[in-house]
Design an enzyme around this catalytic site. Structure first.
Site, PDB file in Angstrom:
ATOM      1  N   LYS A   1     -11.425 -17.320   9.882  1.00 53.01           N
ATOM      2  CA  LYS A   1     -11.854 -16.024  10.686  1.00 53.01           C
ATOM      3  C   LYS A   1     -13.148 -16.077  10.521  1.00 53.01           C
ATOM      4  O   LYS A   1     -14.063 -15.835  11.360  1.00 53.01           O
ATOM      5  CB  LYS A   1     -11.201 -15.079  10.692  1.00 53.01           C
ATOM      6  CG  LYS A   1      -9.741 -15.055  11.116  1.00 53.01           C
ATOM      7  CD  LYS A   1      -9.017 -13.580  11.171  1.00 53.01           C
ATOM      8  CE  LYS A   1      -8.876 -13.172   9.769  1.00 53.01           C
ATOM      9  NZ  LYS A   1      -8.195 -13.908   8.849  1.00 53.01           N
TER      10      LYS A   1
ATOM     11  N   GLY B   1      -6.957  -2.997   4.656  1.00 52.03           N
ATOM     12  CA  GLY B   1      -6.910  -4.080   5.740  1.00 52.03           C
ATOM     13  C   GLY B   1      -8.356  -4.183   6.679  1.00 52.03           C
ATOM     14  O   GLY B   1      -8.772  -5.442   6.606  1.00 52.03           O
ATOM     15  N   GLN B   2      -8.713  -3.175   7.164  1.00 49.91           N
ATOM     16  CA  GLN B   2      -9.850  -3.046   7.885  1.00 49.91           C
ATOM     17  C   GLN B   2     -11.122  -3.033   7.256  1.00 49.91           C
ATOM     18  O   GLN B   2     -11.211  -2.548   5.980  1.00 49.91           O
ATOM     19  CB  GLN B   2      -9.905  -1.921   9.021  1.00 49.91           C
ATOM     20  CG  GLN B   2      -8.571  -1.937   9.753  1.00 49.91           C
ATOM     21  CD  GLN B   2      -8.547  -0.769  10.686  1.00 49.91           C
ATOM     22  OE1 GLN B   2      -9.264  -0.996  11.779  1.00 49.91           O
ATOM     23  NE2 GLN B   2      -7.936   0.028  10.357  1.00 49.91           N
TER      24      GLN B   2
ATOM     25  N   MET C   1       0.260  -3.202   3.633  1.00 51.53           N
ATOM     26  CA  MET C   1       1.064  -2.534   4.476  1.00 51.53           C
ATOM     27  C   MET C   1       2.603  -2.484   4.023  1.00 51.53           C
ATOM     28  O   MET C   1       3.265  -1.550   4.649  1.00 51.53           O
ATOM     29  CB  MET C   1       1.040  -3.383   5.936  1.00 51.53           C
ATOM     30  CG  MET C   1      -0.381  -3.052   6.707  1.00 51.53           C
ATOM     31  SD  MET C   1      -0.802  -1.237   6.502  1.00 51.53           S
ATOM     32  CE  MET C   1      -1.952  -1.293   5.301  1.00 51.53           C
TER      33      MET C   1
ATOM     34  N   CYS D   1      -2.589   2.704   8.824  1.00 51.03           N
ATOM     35  CA  CYS D   1      -2.661   1.520   7.924  1.00 51.03           C
ATOM     36  C   CYS D   1      -3.022   2.024   6.499  1.00 51.03           C
ATOM     37  O   CYS D   1      -2.313   1.130   5.671  1.00 51.03           O
ATOM     38  CB  CYS D   1      -4.306   0.935   8.354  1.00 51.03           C
ATOM     39  SG  CYS D   1      -4.890  -0.449   7.531  1.00 51.03           S
ATOM     40  N   MET D   2      -3.746   2.934   6.056  1.00 52.08           N
ATOM     41  CA  MET D   2      -3.625   3.090   4.616  1.00 52.08           C
ATOM     42  C   MET D   2      -3.570   4.720   4.455  1.00 52.08           C
ATOM     43  O   MET D   2      -4.062   4.949   3.075  1.00 52.08           O
ATOM     44  CB  MET D   2      -5.070   2.659   4.363  1.00 52.08           C
ATOM     45  CG  MET D   2      -6.465   2.630   4.967  1.00 52.08           C
ATOM     46  SD  MET D   2      -7.000   4.161   5.836  1.00 52.08           S
ATOM     47  CE  MET D   2      -6.877   5.382   4.956  1.00 52.08           C
TER      48      MET D   2
END
Ligand SMILES: Nc1nc2c(c(=O)[nH]1)N[C@H]1C(S)=C(S)[C@@H](COP(=O)(O)OP(=O)(O)OC[C@H]3O[C@@H](n4cnc5c(=O)[nH]c(N)nc54)[C@H](O)[C@@H]3O)O[C@H]1N2
Ligand SMILES: Nc1nc2c(c(=O)[nH]1)N[C@H]1C(S)=C(S)[C@@H](COP(=O)(O)OP(=O)(O)OC[C@H]3O[C@@H](n4cnc5c(=O)[nH]c(N)nc54)[C@H](O)[C@@H]3O)O[C@H]1N2
Ligand code: SF4
Ligand SMILES: [Mo]
Length: 809
Positions: A92, A389-390, A352, A176-177
């Site tokens: 990516k 994650g982000q 996650m 998410c977190m």
């Protein structure tokens, strides 16, 4: 100026492409490419300039070198000067430049009139939004993102909590977190990991607790697998509910039932005590024991004695843990023996699997507890590390506090002194900030999609940098109902058309990544800055500008909250002569560096919880710095790698080896938690006999809006699918590639079957990735959430798999 050899330039591009291509094609090989040796210092050549930026995608936070020619990004290379990735990128990252150039970028504001989208001017768009907010400020909600830059999140935060006095701002990071945050708060009294990526270079054992870093944090995972290729021994133990590419690299794979992690953590702690090989000295000096109150449990729980802890945990024998988790008792003993061995270093990673969990706070706390009880903490290589994650879930959401209950720098709206401090930093009138927390994500969308007459008290919602129409759980309950509600107004800022813009009343075209200035904060507390390098297409504009322009329009309308104590606009930026620069007019937005002004203001908030940031200009020079960053006597700025450890953390008290200086028990100690095991919220039964787990794949970023527009990635992974076990498929007479319907109590989704694919679920489980907007698996998922973090569980619910009925001819 030295000309860049054109061959070398095309080589750069082709190396990147080839590497990416081979990775995509390879099936069992790990998704890592090696640094391009041709790239050393990336000198500027005629027409081609190179600049640094963090990758747009995951929380690993790799740095890329971005090559710009004729106003376009034409090449991307791994940044060798970056400590995070040392020149490496994943597939990516190598393709990240291409995300700017999809054919269907949004380029003008679009307003829906009688179902039809029509182009309007930015002035009209800003006016429309401001007027709606002006007319009903308390029913407005802002839904943001862990992909917001720090200045974007900070501006949104100040606009809402300070300017509007409205706390209905929450981000996708809630999905998410949030449980990682509550886990940290319950354990250390303060958020974010103590360790850093160096732990991965130094651990002897790496345990992944239900996450798949080989695909989701690939460059980070390669730091471990590369050590093996250098001849070092690292034992990787993968605990999961399905086999993944991480399993392929693991020395041991422990397959657990959903929620089995809770039992496993309890089992390890039980054995450490039973075998008397826990770290008594560490526990005596640095820890307390804690448990939930019998009635009305709170996040901080109550202190319990060590004896009480021993009593409560004694029932979690390896045999009971085997029954609850499905992991054989001798494997639980193996884990406990590893933790009982102080001569080795153990790093735990999770993401996650542990956060999207109705016991998310509990399991996060207890994995910290396993490390604390065993003393595997605070030495390089010994670390409980929650991965984000982000790209800026840490920087923007956790640190800036863009959650419904939070204020910047670890503050909360409920505390009067925190409100007062924030009002003082913002030079705002007393009581500008509302003391009542706003709606968390699930609640916010419930209130938005419920008719106003039935108490649905959110009427206008602004969505930036997130795609809830695809990523909320249980879409039929939380999103799709918007369709029929004429009095609700949805504003969406995005870069491409999405599942969310489908239902939007107003669509705003946004500038993306290096089309704007930015600052992100990654998983290891590293704050990373970049500059705008190219212009956005058409009329696309910065998200931060949109927020400031709306705020200014409200100021013009006479909205008191948009004025500070001196009557100035709350986002006023003045030039050297003291004249205000009209940054709300886009043509003046880059007349100054708005990011820098916002960052310097925000920086004042960061010292209270010892998350000190350096001045903006220090980040311009660096490939990111890990907080706390503290000024030295010689005027230089020093980052911190290991928090709470005396050898590295400047805030540890003199004479202490470790100091949990934000301890909730105010005695410098961390809390070792006990939580009783509880079953998942929905389990397979006769009607819905299979487990559904959902997640991601290497090639795509979340909803695929960006990565599905990159041909090489889209070709490699063109469609979502359902992973199924061969025996389950055989029993149901389902063949490879056949389209089936996944049905849950909430909705359905049609997908092709992949047997023995990349991931291999056990019998009774199916797995579906959520990147494909033509196959919305969130029609099926569950919105049940953790009581403290409010984070929903996307990892487990009950479904049935049905063959599609044959169409009669
Ligand atoms: N390529 C790519 N990389 C990404 C992203 C992306 O979209 N694409 N997104 C980023 C983001 S925002 C995130 S949050 C991360 C997510 O990164 P991960 O958490 O690593 O990935 P997921 O696919 O969401 O999680 C799937 C795993 O959940 C585990 N699981 C299921 N049930 C349970 C359970 O009860 N307990 C435990 N402990 N585990 C369970 C399963 O073992 C399964 O392998 O990835 C980041 N990186
Ligand atoms: N089934 C299932 N659902 C899940 C999860 C799961 O594991 N399973 N995981 C959850 C998790 S952990 C996460 S983090 C969320 C992610 O969920 P989302 O945040 O909803 O997903 P993204 O695709 O990252 O959405 C980002 C959007 O921002 C747009 N965009 C990109 N750059 C910019 C920009 O600079 N400005 C603007 N305005 N827009 C921009 C992109 O085109 C995209 O539409 O999904 C959650 N949903
Ligand atoms: S590992 Fe994450 S940050 Fe690094 S290149 Fe890949 S997507 Fe980008
Ligand atoms: Mo996430």
């Amino acid at each position: 100026m030295k000309m860049m050899d054109p061959d070398r330039r095309s080589l750069l591009k082709s190396v990147a492409m080839a590497a990416a291509g081979s990775m995509v094609a390879g099936n069992t090989s790990l998704p890592i490419v090696h640094a391009d040796q041709a790239v050393r210092d990336l000198p500027n050549a005629d027409g081609l300039t190179w600049n640094k930026a963090p990758c747009r995608f995951c929380g690993t936070g790799c740095h890329v070198q971005v090559g710009v020619e004729d106003g376009r990004v034409v090449a991307v290379a791994g940044d060798k000067a970056a400590d995070v990735n040392k020149g490496l990128l994943c597939v990516k990252g190598y393709h990240v430049g291409g995300i700017l150039y999809g054919n269907d970028r949004l380029t003008q504001p679009l307003l829906r009139n009688n179902g039809k989208l029509t182009a309007i001017t930015w002035d009209e768009a800003i006016e429309t939004i401001a007027q709606r907010i002006f007319d009903s400020p308390s029913t407005f909600a802002f839904y943001g993102s862990g992909q917001w830059t720090i200045p974007e999140g900070y501006a949104a935060q100040k606009f809402m909590k300070g300017g509007l006095g409205n706390n209905h701002i929450d981000p996708n990071a809630r999905l998410c977190m949030a449980s990682a945050v509550t886990g940290f708060l319950a354990t250390y009294g303060v958020d974010e990991p103590a360790g850093c990526y160096q732990d991965l270079d130094e651990c002897d054992v790496l345990i992944t607790w239900g996450n798949n870093p080989a695909e989701m944090h690939p460059v980070l995972f390669s730091r471990v697998t590369d050590r093996r290729s250098r001849g070092e021994t690292v034992r990787i133990i993968d605990i999961g509910t399905r086999r993944t590419r991480t399993t392929d690299a693991a020395s041991d794979y422990l397959e657990m039932k959903p929620h089995g992690d809770v039992a496993i953590a309890l089992g390890i702690m039980h054995l450490l005590i039973e075998n008397d090989n826990y770290d008594k000295s560490f526990v005596e000096k640095h820890c307390n024991f804690r448990g939930a109150e019998a009635s009305e449990p709170t996040l901080q729980g109550e202190q319990i004695s060590e004896d009480d802890f021993r009593k409560r945990i004694s029932k979690y024998t390896p045999e009971l843990v085997e029954e609850l988790s499905g992991v054989p008792a001798d494997k639980i003993r193996m884990l406990a023996d590893l933790f009982g061995n102080h001569d080795i270093r153990i790093t735990s990673l999770w993401c996650m699997g542990m956060n999207q969990h109705t016991m998310g706070t509990a399991i996060n706390s207890m994995v910290h507890g396993v490390h604390l009880l065993s003393g595997h903490f605070g030495r390089p290589g010994d670390a409980p590390t929650s991965l984000t994650g982000q790209p800026s879930a840490c920087g923007t959401v956790r640190e800036v506090g863009t959650l419904a209950h939070a204020l910047p720098g670890g503050r909360v709206v409920a505390k009067p002194e925190h409100r007062q401090q924030s009002e003082a930093f913002w030079n705002m009138n007393p009581n500008s900030i509302n003391a009542v927390p706003g709606y968390h994500t699930v609640k916010m969308f419930e209130q938005f999609t419920k008719p106003t007459a039935d108490g649905g008290d959110i009427t206008t919602m602004f969505v930036q940098v997130t795609n809830p129409g695809q990523t909320l759980p249980n879409l039929n309950a939380l999103f799709n109902d918007k369709k029929d509600l004429d009095d609700k107004f949805l504003i969406v800022s995005d870069v491409y058309p999405t599942a969310t813009t489908e239902l939007a009343d107003l669509i705003l075209p946004a500038a993306l990544w290096v089309e704007k200035n930015g600052v992100y904060g990654n998983s290891e507390r590293r704050t990373q800055q970049w500059f705008k390098m190219v212009d956005p297409p058409g009329q696309a504009r910065d998200d931060c500008w949109m927020t400031i322009a709306i705020a200014h329009k409200l100021f013009e309308l006479g909205y008191e909250g948009m004025k500070d104590k001196d009557g100035d606009f709350i986002f006023a930026v003045k030039d050297d002569e003291g004249e205000e620069i009209p940054i709300w007019e886009f043509e003046h937005y880059y007349a100054t560096n708005v990011d820098k002004h916002l960052f310097e203001e925000y920086r004042q908030f960061t010292t209270m919880k010892h998350k000190n940031l350096a001045p903006y200009d220090e980040y311009v020079k660096a490939r990111g710095l890990r907080w706390p960053v503290v000024e030295q006597e010689d005027g230089s700025w020093r980052e911190t790698r290991f928090r709470f450890s005396a050898f590295d953390d400047p805030f540890v008290k003199e004479g202490q080896e470790f100091d949990f200086y934000h301890s909730s028990s105010e005695d410098g100690r961390a809390q070792i938690w006990f939580h009783e095991y509880a079953p998942p919220p929905e389990m397979p039964d006769d009607e819905y006999p299979m487990w559904l787990c959902t997640g991601r794949v290497l090639e795509h970023w979340h909803t695929g809006t960006m990565t599905r527009r990159l041909a090489p990635l889209n070709r490699a992974m063109p469609t979502a699918y359902v992973e199924m076990h061969l025996e389950d498929a055989k029993a149901a007479n389902i063949r490879q590639g056949e389209i089936v319907t996944i049905e849950s109590r909430r909705g359905t989704c049609e997908l092709p079957v992949w047997i023995d694919g990349r991931g291999r679920p056990p019998r009774g489980t199916v797995f579906v990735p959520f990147f494909d907007e033509t196959k919305l698996i969130n029609n099926c998922t569950l919105e049940a959430h953790d009581p403290f973090s409010k984070q929903p569980d996307y990892k487990k619910c009950a479904v049935r798999v049905k063959k599609l009925a044959k169409v009669k001819s």
